[in-house]
Scaffold this motif. Structure first.
Motif, PDB file in Angstrom:
ATOM      1  N   MET A 195       9.731  -1.111  -0.110  1.00 34.34           N
ATOM      2  CA  MET A 195      10.954  -1.779  -0.510  1.00 34.34           C
ATOM      3  C   MET A 195      11.801  -2.090   0.720  1.00 34.34           C
ATOM      4  O   MET A 195      11.874  -1.320   1.658  1.00 34.34           O
ATOM      5  CB  MET A 195      11.699  -0.862  -1.464  1.00 34.34           C
ATOM      6  N   ALA A 196      12.410  -3.259   0.723  1.00 30.72           N
ATOM      7  CA  ALA A 196      13.250  -3.646   1.848  1.00 30.72           C
ATOM      8  C   ALA A 196      14.468  -2.743   1.927  1.00 30.72           C
ATOM      9  O   ALA A 196      15.205  -2.602   0.976  1.00 30.72           O
ATOM     10  CB  ALA A 196      13.677  -5.099   1.703  1.00 30.72           C
ATOM     11  N   LYS A 197      14.667  -2.130   3.077  1.00 32.00           N
ATOM     12  CA  LYS A 197      15.788  -1.203   3.216  1.00 32.00           C
ATOM     13  C   LYS A 197      16.654  -1.506   4.422  1.00 32.00           C
ATOM     14  O   LYS A 197      17.862  -1.396   4.373  1.00 32.00           O
ATOM     15  CB  LYS A 197      15.264   0.233   3.344  1.00 32.00           C
ATOM     16  N   THR A 238       7.364  -7.550   4.751  1.00 34.38           N
ATOM     17  CA  THR A 238       6.585  -6.524   5.422  1.00 34.38           C
ATOM     18  C   THR A 238       6.671  -5.183   4.712  1.00 34.38           C
ATOM     19  O   THR A 238       5.783  -4.363   4.853  1.00 34.38           O
ATOM     20  CB  THR A 238       7.050  -6.344   6.883  1.00 34.38           C
ATOM     21  N   CYS A 239       7.716  -4.943   3.951  1.00 32.50           N
ATOM     22  CA  CYS A 239       7.862  -3.663   3.264  1.00 32.50           C
ATOM     23  C   CYS A 239       7.697  -3.795   1.751  1.00 32.50           C
ATOM     24  O   CYS A 239       7.241  -2.868   1.105  1.00 32.50           O
ATOM     25  CB  CYS A 239       9.224  -3.053   3.560  1.00 32.50           C
ATOM     26  N   ASP A 240       8.104  -4.901   1.196  1.00 33.62           N
ATOM     27  CA  ASP A 240       7.904  -5.097  -0.235  1.00 33.62           C
ATOM     28  C   ASP A 240       6.437  -5.423  -0.483  1.00 33.62           C
ATOM     29  O   ASP A 240       5.742  -5.905   0.392  1.00 33.62           O
ATOM     30  CB  ASP A 240       8.760  -6.259  -0.748  1.00 33.62           C
ATOM     31  N   TRP A 241       5.981  -5.179  -1.701  1.00 34.22           N
ATOM     32  CA  TRP A 241       4.595  -5.468  -2.040  1.00 34.22           C
ATOM     33  C   TRP A 241       4.522  -6.892  -2.551  1.00 34.22           C
ATOM     34  O   TRP A 241       4.886  -7.168  -3.697  1.00 34.22           O
ATOM     35  CB  TRP A 241       4.098  -4.474  -3.089  1.00 34.22           C
ATOM     36  N   ASN A 242       4.105  -7.805  -1.696  1.00 33.28           N
ATOM     37  CA  ASN A 242       3.977  -9.215  -2.044  1.00 33.28           C
ATOM     38  C   ASN A 242       2.534  -9.640  -1.804  1.00 33.28           C
ATOM     39  O   ASN A 242       2.194 -10.120  -0.731  1.00 33.28           O
ATOM     40  CB  ASN A 242       4.909 -10.080  -1.173  1.00 33.28           C
ATOM     41  N   LYS A 248      -6.095  -7.920   1.439  1.00 36.18           N
ATOM     42  CA  LYS A 248      -5.927  -6.545   1.923  1.00 36.18           C
ATOM     43  C   LYS A 248      -4.852  -5.807   1.118  1.00 36.18           C
ATOM     44  O   LYS A 248      -4.955  -4.595   0.902  1.00 36.18           O
ATOM     45  CB  LYS A 248      -5.521  -6.608   3.404  1.00 36.18           C
ATOM     46  N   ARG A 249      -3.833  -6.524   0.695  1.00 35.48           N
ATOM     47  CA  ARG A 249      -2.740  -5.893  -0.047  1.00 35.48           C
ATOM     48  C   ARG A 249      -3.131  -5.590  -1.492  1.00 35.48           C
ATOM     49  O   ARG A 249      -2.426  -4.853  -2.177  1.00 35.48           O
ATOM     50  CB  ARG A 249      -1.505  -6.787  -0.047  1.00 35.48           C
TER      51      ARG A 249
END
Ligand code: SF4
Length: 67
Positions: free
Chosen positions: A1-3, A11-15, A60-61
């Protein structure tokens, strides 16, 4: 999650899938297509060959990693 900052969004959220097309007048000033996408591509987080109006799956995600 974006923090920490707005750049964390890709880069942090799952997209696992990116890409979109302008379909309505509301898309005219799209923050994603005009801002986030080219910025993240310049950073190398999105491969250079990916076009913003095409669906792109980050294979990959999609893989689940064991903890
Ligand atoms: S991401 Fe942009 S182009 Fe896609 S629907 Fe939203 S505003 Fe429109």
């Amino acid at each position: 999650m974006a923090k920490d900052n707005p750049g964390d969004i890709l880069t942090c959220d799952w997209n696992p899938v990116i890409g979109c097309q302008r379909f309505s007048a509301a898309c005219r000033k799209c923050w994603y297509l005009d801002g986030i996408f080219p910025w993240q591509q310049r950073l190398g987080n999105i491969p250079a060959q990916v076009r913003p109006n095409e669906a792109w799956v980050f294979e990959k995600r999609m893989k689940v990693e064991a903890l």
